[in-house]
Design a protein around this motif. Sequence first.
Motif, short mmCIF file in Angstrom:
data_model
loop_
_atom_site.label_atom_id
_atom_site.label_comp_id
_atom_site.label_asym_id
_atom_site.label_seq_id
_atom_site.Cartn_x
_atom_site.Cartn_y
_atom_site.Cartn_z
N PRO A 99 0.84 -1.08 0.69
CA PRO A 99 0.21 0.04 0.00
C PRO A 99 1.24 1.58 -0.32
O PRO A 99 1.98 1.28 0.65
CB PRO A 99 -0.37 0.03 0.93
CG PRO A 99 -0.19 -1.66 1.58
CD PRO A 99 0.61 -1.82 1.71
N GLU A 100 0.46 2.04 -0.92
CA GLU A 100 0.96 3.64 -0.67
C GLU A 100 1.05 4.57 0.73
O GLU A 100 1.84 5.14 1.04
CB GLU A 100 0.08 4.59 -1.86
CG GLU A 100 0.39 3.94 -3.28
CD GLU A 100 -0.50 5.27 -3.51
OE1 GLU A 100 0.50 6.21 -4.01
OE2 GLU A 100 -1.44 5.50 -4.17
N ASP A 101 -0.04 3.76 2.16
CA ASP A 101 0.62 4.25 2.84
C ASP A 101 1.76 4.01 4.06
O ASP A 101 1.97 4.01 4.75
CB ASP A 101 -0.74 4.60 3.38
CG ASP A 101 -1.65 3.11 3.64
OD1 ASP A 101 -0.39 1.84 3.75
OD2 ASP A 101 -2.44 2.85 4.51
N ILE A 137 -1.02 -5.72 -0.83
CA ILE A 137 -2.47 -5.46 -1.47
C ILE A 137 -2.32 -6.51 -3.02
O ILE A 137 -3.56 -6.73 -3.03
CB ILE A 137 -2.21 -4.24 -1.82
CG1 ILE A 137 -1.66 -3.57 -2.44
CG2 ILE A 137 -2.47 -3.40 -0.55
CD1 ILE A 137 -2.22 -2.17 -3.35
N ALA A 138 -1.37 -6.65 -3.79
CA ALA A 138 -1.57 -7.21 -4.90
C ALA A 138 -0.13 -8.19 -5.15
O ALA A 138 0.62 -7.44 -4.25
CB ALA A 138 -1.62 -6.55 -5.69
N VAL A 191 5.90 3.44 -7.86
CA VAL A 191 3.98 3.44 -7.64
C VAL A 191 3.50 3.17 -8.65
O VAL A 191 3.93 3.47 -10.12
CB VAL A 191 3.37 5.05 -7.37
CG1 VAL A 191 2.46 4.53 -7.47
CG2 VAL A 191 4.10 5.42 -5.78
N ALA A 192 2.63 1.70 -8.81
CA ALA A 192 2.75 0.61 -9.86
C ALA A 192 1.02 0.76 -9.76
O ALA A 192 0.49 1.48 -8.68
CB ALA A 192 3.20 -0.30 -9.75
N GLY A 199 -7.16 -1.67 -11.26
CA GLY A 199 -6.73 0.05 -11.07
C GLY A 199 -6.39 0.37 -9.62
O GLY A 199 -5.87 1.40 -9.30
N ARG A 200 -5.15 -1.18 -8.73
CA ARG A 200 -5.49 -0.34 -7.84
C ARG A 200 -3.77 0.31 -8.08
O ARG A 200 -3.31 -0.43 -9.23
CB ARG A 200 -4.91 -1.65 -7.01
CG ARG A 200 -6.84 -2.67 -6.44
CD ARG A 200 -6.31 -3.46 -5.58
NE ARG A 200 -5.70 -5.12 -6.59
CZ ARG A 200 -5.49 -5.66 -6.41
NH1 ARG A 200 -5.52 -6.00 -4.69
NH2 ARG A 200 -5.27 -6.67 -7.14
#
Length: 107
Positions: free
Chosen positions: A59-61, A67-68, A87-88, A93-94
């Motif tokens: 996750p970006e946080d 998350i994947a 950042v991918a 869309g995630r």
Amino acid sequence: QPPGGYGYPGAQQAPFGGQPGQPGQPYGGQPQQGQPAAAPAPDFSPFWFAVPVPRPLFPEDGSPTPIAELAPGTWYLAVEQRGQALVAQTQDGRRGVLQDTSGIQRG
């Protein structure tokens, strides 16, 4: 040659950031007065990439739970660079952070 479509670098899609010829807001909107904008590196341009082995997407946080999982043989869109990490964006869309970028193939 594979047909063009989402997830393939040759896909026919609108340019990143909106439709051509239409003025618009920069991605993410305008920063508030007095606050610095958190922008990607000025020389960064989005690009397609593939991973050589399965890699976790975090996750970006900064949470430690992925998350994947990015899979070899699939193209992903790198939308931002954060140090050595990317950042991918996945096909659904995630968005998340790929911390291990060693050996990636740019498309």
